[in-house]
Design a protein around this motif. Structure first.
Motif, PDB file in Angstrom:
ATOM      1  N   GLY A 123      -9.801  -2.780   4.713  1.00 14.37           N
ATOM      2  CA  GLY A 123      -8.608  -3.243   4.038  1.00 14.37           C
ATOM      3  C   GLY A 123      -7.966  -2.176   3.173  1.00 14.37           C
ATOM      4  O   GLY A 123      -8.406  -1.029   3.105  1.00 14.37           O
ATOM      5  N   GLU A 124      -6.927  -2.567   2.497  1.00 16.65           N
ATOM      6  CA  GLU A 124      -6.125  -1.640   1.706  1.00 16.65           C
ATOM      7  C   GLU A 124      -6.747  -1.391   0.343  1.00 16.65           C
ATOM      8  O   GLU A 124      -7.293  -2.291  -0.289  1.00 16.65           O
ATOM      9  CB  GLU A 124      -4.727  -2.222   1.529  1.00 16.65           C
ATOM     10  CG  GLU A 124      -3.738  -1.275   0.870  1.00 16.65           C
ATOM     11  CD  GLU A 124      -2.343  -1.878   0.834  1.00 16.65           C
ATOM     12  OE1 GLU A 124      -1.581  -1.647   1.790  1.00 16.65           O
ATOM     13  OE2 GLU A 124      -2.030  -2.596  -0.148  1.00 16.65           O
ATOM     14  N   ILE A 125      -6.666  -0.144  -0.111  1.00 14.90           N
ATOM     15  CA  ILE A 125      -7.083   0.210  -1.463  1.00 14.90           C
ATOM     16  C   ILE A 125      -5.941   0.947  -2.149  1.00 14.90           C
ATOM     17  O   ILE A 125      -5.115   1.589  -1.494  1.00 14.90           O
ATOM     18  CB  ILE A 125      -8.356   1.073  -1.488  1.00 14.90           C
ATOM     19  CG1 ILE A 125      -8.125   2.421  -0.794  1.00 14.90           C
ATOM     20  CG2 ILE A 125      -9.524   0.334  -0.852  1.00 14.90           C
ATOM     21  CD1 ILE A 125      -9.295   3.383  -0.927  1.00 14.90           C
ATOM     22  N   LYS A 126      -5.873   0.832  -3.472  1.00 13.60           N
ATOM     23  CA  LYS A 126      -4.868   1.521  -4.270  1.00 13.60           C
ATOM     24  C   LYS A 126      -5.587   2.345  -5.324  1.00 13.60           C
ATOM     25  O   LYS A 126      -6.455   1.825  -6.034  1.00 13.60           O
ATOM     26  CB  LYS A 126      -3.920   0.517  -4.922  1.00 13.60           C
ATOM     27  CG  LYS A 126      -3.116  -0.279  -3.886  1.00 13.60           C
ATOM     28  CD  LYS A 126      -2.183  -1.282  -4.533  1.00 13.60           C
ATOM     29  CE  LYS A 126      -1.397  -2.033  -3.465  1.00 13.60           C
ATOM     30  NZ  LYS A 126      -0.447  -3.003  -4.049  1.00 13.60           N
ATOM     31  N   ILE A 127      -5.223   3.624  -5.405  1.00 18.86           N
ATOM     32  CA  ILE A 127      -5.968   4.572  -6.238  1.00 18.86           C
ATOM     33  C   ILE A 127      -5.015   5.324  -7.160  1.00 18.86           C
ATOM     34  O   ILE A 127      -3.911   5.692  -6.776  1.00 18.86           O
ATOM     35  CB  ILE A 127      -6.726   5.592  -5.358  1.00 18.86           C
ATOM     36  CG1 ILE A 127      -7.860   4.913  -4.596  1.00 18.86           C
ATOM     37  CG2 ILE A 127      -7.267   6.739  -6.198  1.00 18.86           C
ATOM     38  CD1 ILE A 127      -8.573   5.848  -3.639  1.00 18.86           C
ATOM     39  N   VAL A 128      -5.490   5.564  -8.380  1.00 15.67           N
ATOM     40  CA  VAL A 128      -4.839   6.471  -9.317  1.00 15.67           C
ATOM     41  C   VAL A 128      -5.878   7.509  -9.735  1.00 15.67           C
ATOM     42  O   VAL A 128      -7.031   7.162 -10.000  1.00 15.67           O
ATOM     43  CB  VAL A 128      -4.319   5.730 -10.570  1.00 15.67           C
ATOM     44  CG1 VAL A 128      -3.703   6.717 -11.555  1.00 15.67           C
ATOM     45  CG2 VAL A 128      -3.312   4.661 -10.174  1.00 15.67           C
TER      46      VAL A 128
ATOM     47  N   LEU B 125      -5.481  12.292  -5.832  1.00 16.40           N
ATOM     48  CA  LEU B 125      -5.692  11.338  -4.751  1.00 16.40           C
ATOM     49  C   LEU B 125      -4.881  10.066  -4.930  1.00 16.40           C
ATOM     50  O   LEU B 125      -5.098   9.083  -4.209  1.00 16.40           O
ATOM     51  CB  LEU B 125      -7.185  11.007  -4.662  1.00 16.40           C
ATOM     52  CG  LEU B 125      -8.105  12.223  -4.492  1.00 16.40           C
ATOM     53  CD1 LEU B 125      -9.562  11.808  -4.579  1.00 16.40           C
ATOM     54  CD2 LEU B 125      -7.835  12.926  -3.174  1.00 16.40           C
ATOM     55  N   THR B 126      -3.962  10.074  -5.869  1.00 18.32           N
ATOM     56  CA  THR B 126      -3.166   8.885  -6.157  1.00 18.32           C
ATOM     57  C   THR B 126      -2.408   8.413  -4.914  1.00 18.32           C
ATOM     58  O   THR B 126      -1.823   9.212  -4.190  1.00 18.32           O
ATOM     59  CB  THR B 126      -2.170   9.187  -7.283  1.00 18.32           C
ATOM     60  OG1 THR B 126      -2.893   9.476  -8.477  1.00 18.32           O
ATOM     61  CG2 THR B 126      -1.246   8.007  -7.537  1.00 18.32           C
ATOM     62  N   GLY B 127      -2.440   7.104  -4.665  1.00 15.94           N
ATOM     63  CA  GLY B 127      -1.708   6.553  -3.543  1.00 15.94           C
ATOM     64  C   GLY B 127      -2.325   5.274  -3.022  1.00 15.94           C
ATOM     65  O   GLY B 127      -3.287   4.750  -3.585  1.00 15.94           O
ATOM     66  N   THR B 128      -1.758   4.774  -1.917  1.00 24.69           N
ATOM     67  CA  THR B 128      -2.252   3.582  -1.236  1.00 24.69           C
ATOM     68  C   THR B 128      -2.811   3.994   0.117  1.00 24.69           C
ATOM     69  O   THR B 128      -2.192   4.794   0.828  1.00 24.69           O
ATOM     70  CB  THR B 128      -1.121   2.562  -1.051  1.00 24.69           C
ATOM     71  OG1 THR B 128      -0.613   2.196  -2.335  1.00 24.69           O
ATOM     72  CG2 THR B 128      -1.627   1.304  -0.350  1.00 24.69           C
ATOM     73  N   TYR B 129      -3.974   3.445   0.479  1.00 23.05           N
ATOM     74  CA  TYR B 129      -4.678   3.852   1.689  1.00 23.05           C
ATOM     75  C   TYR B 129      -5.010   2.636   2.557  1.00 23.05           C
ATOM     76  O   TYR B 129      -5.380   1.571   2.036  1.00 23.05           O
ATOM     77  CB  TYR B 129      -5.993   4.555   1.342  1.00 23.05           C
ATOM     78  CG  TYR B 129      -5.833   5.864   0.608  1.00 23.05           C
ATOM     79  CD1 TYR B 129      -5.997   7.079   1.264  1.00 23.05           C
ATOM     80  CD2 TYR B 129      -5.522   5.887  -0.750  1.00 23.05           C
ATOM     81  CE1 TYR B 129      -5.856   8.288   0.589  1.00 23.05           C
ATOM     82  CE2 TYR B 129      -5.377   7.077  -1.433  1.00 23.05           C
ATOM     83  CZ  TYR B 129      -5.547   8.283  -0.753  1.00 23.05           C
ATOM     84  OH  TYR B 129      -5.410   9.474  -1.431  1.00 23.05           O
TER      85      TYR B 129
END
Length: 404
Positions: free
Chosen positions: A33-38, A24-28
């Motif tokens: 608002g925006e979230i960033k996931i690794v 699920l890595t990425g920016t959403y």
């Protein structure tokens, strides 16, 4: 036509497998608002905008559907979420879900879709989460707000707190032996010192992150050996502590007139004050005191709680008070923690027709900041208790502390 079908099949197969491999890595872009996931293994971590950390776990996978459950921080407020990720035939990844404060999921929907699938290289909150390759083997850390837990190879655990200036301080276990460390992050690496027991020693411990996410920290200067070993601060800082008054529990009741057990008609008051290392009183962050003694909770006589003969029953209080405790520049942390304190006092009374001020007890507890961890949720024992005895009656008032 046959070649086109084969090409389409390969593209669809690659799409599904990329979802499985890259996780699920990425920016959403999301409802809030925006979230960033690794994603590493079944753990996801990242930033909720500039507000706080995200930490979760993939709990269910079926084809192109993944369910993630976890927690987030919105500044100092902690909440929970549950997201269901899907990927359509056009390789577009979306999630639908819900969220709530605390452990609930009753505050509404939280939906989002991906903007890109690259590894975020500028995390600013979840700096410590993920796999680290270190001089003493692999460690895997999970940062939830300013609290960090993890595994040390397959021989121990890590429990630590994030401090200002990119510092991580805490303890580790190694086959039953316990040690203490202090790390300083820079880019995607850390340098630090460790020692056995409760004192940071002079042995070096360094590490680099397996998934590079923190280049935004490149301007952070290294920590000196003196600072690492003594916990000395170089700038004025504050740390936020929150006390939660949880409930009143009735364990037994006292006999009333002529030996009749009649239960209680409870009312009472609670005071809570905090003092910095110099003895100066610190005002609460989120409460306006009702008197100069620090009253922040009260049940009036007219609103008494009637317990009847019920024992083993808890009556919720649900009141909290928060302090920003100062840590002066260049002060030794251990001394500041030892000399700063939170003082809680609770008085309980029993309202009846014979006496309107029948005092059941007045109890006080003083908690130095270096002992706060005893009363932190999830700790051991994890709750503080004030015990009131009156004749054959016994009641307890429970509380917890949070380090935010």
């Amino acid at each position: 036509m046959k070649n086109k079908l084969i090409t389409l099949f390969i593209l669809c197969w690659l799409s599904g497998n990329l979802f499985a491999q890259n996780g699920l890595t990425g920016t959403y872009s999301t409802s809030f608002g925006e979230i960033k996931i690794v994603q590493e293994n079944d753990v996801i971590y990242g930033d909720y905008g500039s507000k706080g950390t995200l930490l979760g776990e993939v709990t269910y996978t079926l084809g192109n559907t993944k369910t993630v459950k976890g927690t987030f921080y919105n500044n100092n407020d902690k909440g929970s979420f549950e997201w269901i990720f899907t990927e359509d035939r056009y390789y577009k990844r979306k999630f639908t879900g819900k969220y709530g404060w605390g452990t609930s999921l009753n505050s509404g929907a939280w939906n989002g879709e991906d903007k890109n699938r690259t590894v975020p290289a500028d995390l600013k909150k979840a700096l410590w989460s993920g796999k680290w390759n270190t001089t003493y083997g692999e460690i895997f850390l999970k940062q939830d707000g300013n609290q960090v837990t993890g595994t040390y190879r397959n021989i121990g655990t890590i429990n630590a707190t994030v401090k200002n200036g990119g510092i991580l301080e805490g303890t580790f276990t190694n086959n039953g032996s316990k040690g203490t460390f202090s790390f300083k992050i820079k880019d995607d690496s850390f340098e630090g010192l460790w020692g056995w027991g409760t004192t940071v020693g002079k042995e070096k411990w360094t590490g680099t992150k397996a998934v590079k996410t923190g280049i935004a920290q490149s301007s952070t200067s290294p920590l000196s050996a003196t600072q690492l070993s003594t916990g000395t601060h170089t700038a004025n800082t504050t740390r936020r502590y929150r006390l939660k008054l949880l409930d009143i529990e009735v364990h037994s009741v006292d006999d009333g007139p002529e030996g009749i057990y009649a239960g209680y008609e409870l009312f009472g008051i609670a005071w809570c004050r905090a003092f910095d290392a110099s003895g100066k009183q610190v005002n609460p962050f989120d409460v306006t005191y009702s008197d100069r003694y620090g009253r922040f909770w009260e049940i009036l006589p007219k609103n008494y709680i009637k317990t009847d003969m019920k024992v083993g029953v808890s009556y919720p209080i649900g009141k909290q008070i928060t302090f920003d405790m100062p840590f002066p520049a260049s002060s030794a942390e251990a001394t500041t923690l030892r000399n700063s304190k939170i003082v809680l006092t609770v008085e309980l009374k029993d309202y009846d027709t014979i006496s309107s001020s029948d005092i059941l007890g007045k109890e006080t507890i003083t908690i130095p900041l270096n002992e706060v961890s005893k009363y932190v949720q999830g700790g051991n024992p994890g709750k503080g208790k004030l015990t009131f005895t009156h004749g054959s009656g016994k009641l307890t008032v429970t509380f917890q502390l949070e380090i935010l």
